[in-house]
Enzyme design. Structure first.
Site, PDB file in Angstrom:
ATOM      1  CB  CYS A 183     -14.270   4.216   6.472  1.00 19.76           C
ATOM      2  SG  CYS A 183     -13.746   5.896   6.814  1.00 19.76           S
TER       3      CYS A 183
ATOM      4  CE  LYS B 153      -2.856   3.863   9.804  1.00 16.26           C
ATOM      5  NZ  LYS B 153      -3.800   4.724   9.079  1.00 16.26           N
TER       6      LYS B 153
ATOM      7  CD  GLU C 237      -2.614   8.807   8.824  1.00 18.16           C
ATOM      8  OE1 GLU C 237      -3.612   9.545   8.722  1.00 18.16           O
ATOM      9  OE2 GLU C 237      -2.498   7.740   8.214  1.00 18.16           O
TER      10      GLU C 237
ATOM     11  CB  SER D  71      -3.350  11.669   6.041  1.00 20.54           C
ATOM     12  OG  SER D  71      -4.378  11.349   5.140  1.00 20.54           O
TER      13      SER D  71
END
EC number: 4.2.1.9
Length: 572
Positions: A54, A129, A449, A475
């Site tokens: 990511c 986040k 989550e 999620s």
């Protein structure tokens, strides 16, 4: 090139006057010249790390941002902050760190900017986040700021179809149900994630990336280009130039983020069938500027917004497809044409949303995005719920659901691990309402989550046959009849804590209700007998978070925000 009066900027505290000679020496040690030190200092923060794909491309993009800042008369100061990647943290105690990381990212960014007196900020983020966290920091500090998404991952290819990491989570359920061999599971996991970038469907990262454009903090089209593409560097360079223009014109985040722009952000979430986590992050951003915009305010927008984007997990396509189809601006344009978007909101371009969208035309030849008058469904892909089981509200993602009502008997679990063990052993049945409680902001702590559990349920073919309710989160990749953010949470004695196995629960996503078939007196009697559970954390960051965090319907904030602000950093 614009000239700036440094005497009016925060960085004067670290660079002007004879008494700041020691400070200037530090800058010279890093290769800056006297001319550089006389220019505005621009913080360039990224959440780069090697935890997951990511954020792996962010450092490269930060260099392009810095070039843009220098080209426009500023001196960039690069720094990194942490991030916790949900895909790695999922399904174990590590997930307790995820939401907490939002606060740490925002707080550490604030402290770095405050401590070094930066005049402006460009934030680059790539995971769930970190996106809202940097937006929170921007409006908290209120220095001219630009947000830029790091970009999504490219889809993997498995048996001729596009796949994402969510297919792997669901394959775990298929494997445990005997529907997929270990050999096929291995083949899938090896190809599902082929590049740098955040998870490829309309999960939390891509949802909040869309929000960044809709709320006005990011440049048009900057959310869409996949992480590996060199075009990302073009937007990074332009973001560096743009922040200097904002500094010159003194356009600040609180000029951009308003009640109307928050409504625009909620609209894009609903129209894309986006992550329910947005209903947690938008109130948290609102808290930073003292605006009341809670879960049910978000839900009202969701209810009246058409669902227009056929994106995974509820639809067919991934983020790359939306980018190729026309991106966030084309979706915003059709929403504006339909009267769903406020056009008078200021954006980082220095123009209003209406001005940004003026020359954009809807492309009817693509299949990913629908026009406002030809929706996939007339209301948004996410619905707010209230009732005696959730007096403060809850939220359910209905994008892709065939059935919007569910009645069943409660199966209660006091943590995710217990529920997951039950699912793995297939010790549940059609019609069950699986309750996972004591997973809220305080109770978790950290509001985990539940993708591992929901993914396993869906993989076992039970996604439409059971419901799941939690005071935790889901999620953005979750599918099925899953209600999250239920409040008050169990740890505070909310109704979830009072449920027993066999209690009958009614959920109606059409009416927006969630109730247990118990009277007020029955619930009151149970509450008298209820005892709070002892936390499994007695010290450290997670314990500290539990002492300060607020309710989920307000965004799980950890400070009062602008309501009790004495002075804003930008005006020091």
């Amino acid at each position: 090139m614009a000239k700036f009066n440094k005497k009016k900027l925060p960085s004067r505290h670290t660079s002007l006057g004879a008494d700041r000679a020691p400070h200037r020496s530090f800058y010279y040690a890093m290769g800056e010249t006297e001319k550089d030190v006389a220019k505005p200092f621009v913080g360039v923060v990224s959440t780069w790390n090697e935890a997951a794909p990511c954020n792996i491309a962010l450092m490269r993009q930060a260099q392009s941002v810095k070039k843009g800042v220098r080209a426009s008369g500023g001196t960039p100061r690069e720094f990194c902050t942490i991030t916790v990647t949900d895909g790695i943290a999922m399904g174990h105690e590590g997930m307790k760190s995820s939401l907490i990381s939002r606060e740490v990212i925002a707080d550490s960014t604030e402290l770095t900017v405050r401590g070094h007196c930066y005049d402006a900020l460009v934030g680059i983020a790539g995971c769930d986040k970190s996106l809202p966290a940097l937006m929170m920091a921007m409006v908290r500090l209120n220095v001219p700021s630009v947000f830029i998404y790091g970009g999504s991952i490219l889809p993997g290819q498995y048996k001729g179809k596009d796949v994402t990491v969510v297919d792997v989570f669901e394959a775990v359920g298929k494997h445990s149900a005997g529907k997929m061999s270990a050999k096929e599971l291995r083949k899938l996991e090896l190809v599902a994630c082929p590049s740098a970038g955040a998870c490829g469907g309309q999960f939390t990262a891509n949802t909040m990336a869309c929000v960044s454009e809709a709320i006005g903090l990011a440049l048009p089209y900057s959310a869409g280009t996949p992480a590996p593409y060199e075009e990302r560097d073009k937007y990074a360079l332009l973001s560096g130039k743009t922040v200097m223009n904002l500094l010159q014109k003194n356009i600040r985040p609180r000029d951009i983020v308003t009640k109307k722009s928050l409504e625009n952000a909620a609209t894009i979430v609903a129209a894309t069938g986006g992550s329910t986590n947005a209903a947690l992050h938008l109130p948290a951003i609102a808290n930073e500027i003292g605006i009341k915009f809670d879960l049910m305010d978000v839900a009202k927008i969701f209810k009246k917004t058409p669902y227009l984007a056929d994106l995974k997990p509820g639809g067919k396509y991934v983020a790359k497809d939306m980018w190729l189809a026309g991106g966030v601006p084309m979706l915003l344009k059709t929403l504006f044409d339909g009267g769903f978007i406020h056009g008078d909101c200021m954006t980082v371009t220095g123009k209003t949303m209406k001005q940004n969208l003026k020359n954009i035309k809807f492309n009817p030849k693509q299949k990913v995005l629908r026009a406002y008058d030809n929706p996939l469904s007339p209301d948004g892909g996410v619905v707010g719920l209230k009732g005696n089981l959730a007096p403060d509200g809850g939220i359910v993602k209905i994008a892709g659901l065939k059935k919007l009502q569910f009645t069943g008997k409660a199966r209660c679990f006091d943590n995710e691990e217990a529920a997951m063990a039950c699912v793995q052993k297939k010790k549940y049945k059609a019609g069950d309402v699986i309750i996972i409680r004591y997973e809220g902001p305080v109770g978790g702590p950290g509001m985990r989550e539940m993708l591992s559990t929901t993914g396993a349920i869906y993989g076992q073919g039970m996604g439409e046959k059971v419901a799941l309710i939690t005071d935790g989160r889901f999620s953005g990749a979750t599918r099925g009849f899953c209600v999250g953010h239920v409040g008050p949470e169990a740890a505070l004695g909310g109704p979830l804590a009072l449920l027993r196995n066999g209690d009958v629960i009614d959920i109606d996503a059409k009416k927006g209700t969630i109730n247990v078939r118990l009277t007020k007196s029955q619930l009151a009697t149970r509450h008298k007998k209820w005892k709070a559970k002892k936390s499994s954390f007695g010290s450290g960051t997670i314990w500290k978070y539990a002492q300060t965090v607020g309710p989920a319907y307000l965004g799980a904030p950890t400070h009062p925000g602008k309501r009790k602000e004495v002075k804003v950093y930008a005006d020091i």
